[in-house]
Design a protein around this motif. Structure first.
Motif, short mmCIF file in Angstrom:
data_model
loop_
_atom_site.label_atom_id
_atom_site.label_comp_id
_atom_site.label_asym_id
_atom_site.label_seq_id
_atom_site.Cartn_x
_atom_site.Cartn_y
_atom_site.Cartn_z
N VAL A 51 0.85 -1.19 0.00
CA VAL A 51 0.00 0.00 0.00
C VAL A 51 0.89 1.24 0.00
N ARG A 52 0.59 2.18 -0.89
CA ARG A 52 1.35 3.43 -0.96
C ARG A 52 0.93 4.33 0.19
N VAL A 53 1.91 4.73 1.01
CA VAL A 53 1.62 5.53 2.20
C VAL A 53 2.58 6.70 2.33
N ARG A 54 2.14 7.71 3.05
CA ARG A 54 2.99 8.83 3.48
C ARG A 54 2.99 8.73 5.01
N CYS A 55 4.18 8.53 5.58
CA CYS A 55 4.29 8.31 7.02
C CYS A 55 5.00 9.46 7.71
N ARG A 56 4.53 9.78 8.89
CA ARG A 56 5.20 10.75 9.75
C ARG A 56 5.95 9.95 10.81
N PHE A 57 7.27 10.05 10.77
CA PHE A 57 8.14 9.33 11.68
C PHE A 57 8.62 10.25 12.80
N GLU A 58 8.74 9.70 14.00
CA GLU A 58 9.45 10.38 15.07
C GLU A 58 10.80 9.68 15.17
N GLU A 59 11.85 10.38 14.73
CA GLU A 59 13.18 9.77 14.69
C GLU A 59 13.82 9.75 16.07
N MET A 60 13.81 10.87 16.73
CA MET A 60 14.26 11.03 18.11
C MET A 60 13.14 11.77 18.82
N PRO A 61 13.10 11.75 20.15
CA PRO A 61 12.01 12.45 20.84
C PRO A 61 11.89 13.90 20.37
N GLY A 62 10.70 14.23 19.79
CA GLY A 62 10.41 15.57 19.33
C GLY A 62 10.93 15.91 17.95
N GLU A 63 11.61 14.98 17.26
CA GLU A 63 12.14 15.22 15.92
C GLU A 63 11.36 14.38 14.92
N SER A 113 7.69 -0.90 19.95
CA SER A 113 8.58 -1.54 20.91
C SER A 113 10.04 -1.52 20.43
N ARG A 114 10.27 -1.25 19.15
CA ARG A 114 11.63 -1.19 18.59
C ARG A 114 12.17 0.24 18.48
N TRP A 115 11.37 1.24 18.89
CA TRP A 115 11.79 2.63 18.76
C TRP A 115 13.12 2.87 19.46
N LEU A 116 14.03 3.54 18.77
CA LEU A 116 15.35 3.92 19.24
C LEU A 116 16.31 2.75 19.47
N THR A 117 15.93 1.55 18.99
CA THR A 117 16.86 0.43 19.01
C THR A 117 17.65 0.46 17.70
N ALA A 166 18.57 -0.50 14.17
CA ALA A 166 17.77 -1.07 13.08
C ALA A 166 18.29 -2.45 12.71
N PRO A 167 17.39 -3.39 12.40
CA PRO A 167 17.81 -4.74 12.01
C PRO A 167 18.77 -4.78 10.83
N ASP A 168 18.70 -3.77 9.95
CA ASP A 168 19.63 -3.76 8.81
C ASP A 168 20.94 -3.05 9.15
N GLY A 169 21.07 -2.59 10.42
CA GLY A 169 22.30 -1.96 10.87
C GLY A 169 22.46 -0.51 10.45
N CYS A 170 21.45 0.08 9.84
CA CYS A 170 21.54 1.47 9.34
C CYS A 170 20.91 2.44 10.32
N GLY A 171 21.50 2.66 11.45
CA GLY A 171 21.01 3.64 12.41
C GLY A 171 19.99 3.07 13.38
N PHE A 172 19.18 3.99 13.92
CA PHE A 172 18.17 3.62 14.90
C PHE A 172 16.79 3.55 14.26
N VAL A 173 15.92 2.78 14.88
CA VAL A 173 14.55 2.64 14.38
C VAL A 173 13.73 3.85 14.81
N ALA A 174 13.14 4.54 13.83
CA ALA A 174 12.18 5.61 14.09
C ALA A 174 10.81 4.96 14.26
N ARG A 175 9.87 5.69 14.80
CA ARG A 175 8.52 5.12 14.93
C ARG A 175 7.54 5.93 14.09
N ILE A 176 6.58 5.23 13.49
CA ILE A 176 5.53 5.88 12.71
C ILE A 176 4.44 6.33 13.67
#
Length: 107
Positions: free
Chosen positions: A20-32, A51-55, A57-67
């Motif tokens: 499904v084509r989506v436009r998502c608003r992510f919170e990368e860090m608290p308040g960002e 539950s994975r926020w700020l852990t 990322a499974p692909d090793g590319c930074g931290f997990v943001a949350r939608i």
């Protein structure tokens, strides 16, 4: 063609089918926050589950943001159906058999 309304996400996993084509608003860090377009089931699939926020990322590319919110793309077919529904005559009187007329064609 347009985007649907913003829908608040509850962090309980992806509520949509893959692709499904989506436009998502992510919170990368608290308040960002950042807005990104994509498709469900792609590399950010873990962002739907908070539950994975700020852990890491499974692909090793930074931290997990949350939608935190998302919009669904409304393509031409959706727009056509919405136009038909908006111009349709009543389908019958309550308590009687539904009207069997064919829907009007919108050009």
């Amino acid at each position: 063609m347009s985007w649907g309304p913003w829908i608040k996400h509850d962090g309980q996993g992806c509520p949509l089918r893959p692709g499904v084509r989506v436009r998502c608003r992510f919170e990368e860090m608290p308040g960002e926050f950042v807005v990104v377009d994509g498709q469900t089931g792609e590399s950010c699939a873990w962002s739907w589950n908070w539950s994975r926020w700020l852990t890491i990322a499974p692909d090793g590319c930074g931290f997990v943001a949350r939608i935190v919110a998302y919009r669904i793309w409304r393509g031409q077919a959706f727009q056509d159906l919405a136009a038909i529904a908006a111009n349709r005559r009543p389908t019958g009187v309550e308590g009687t058999e539904h009207d069997k007329r064919a829907p009007e064609v919108v050009e």
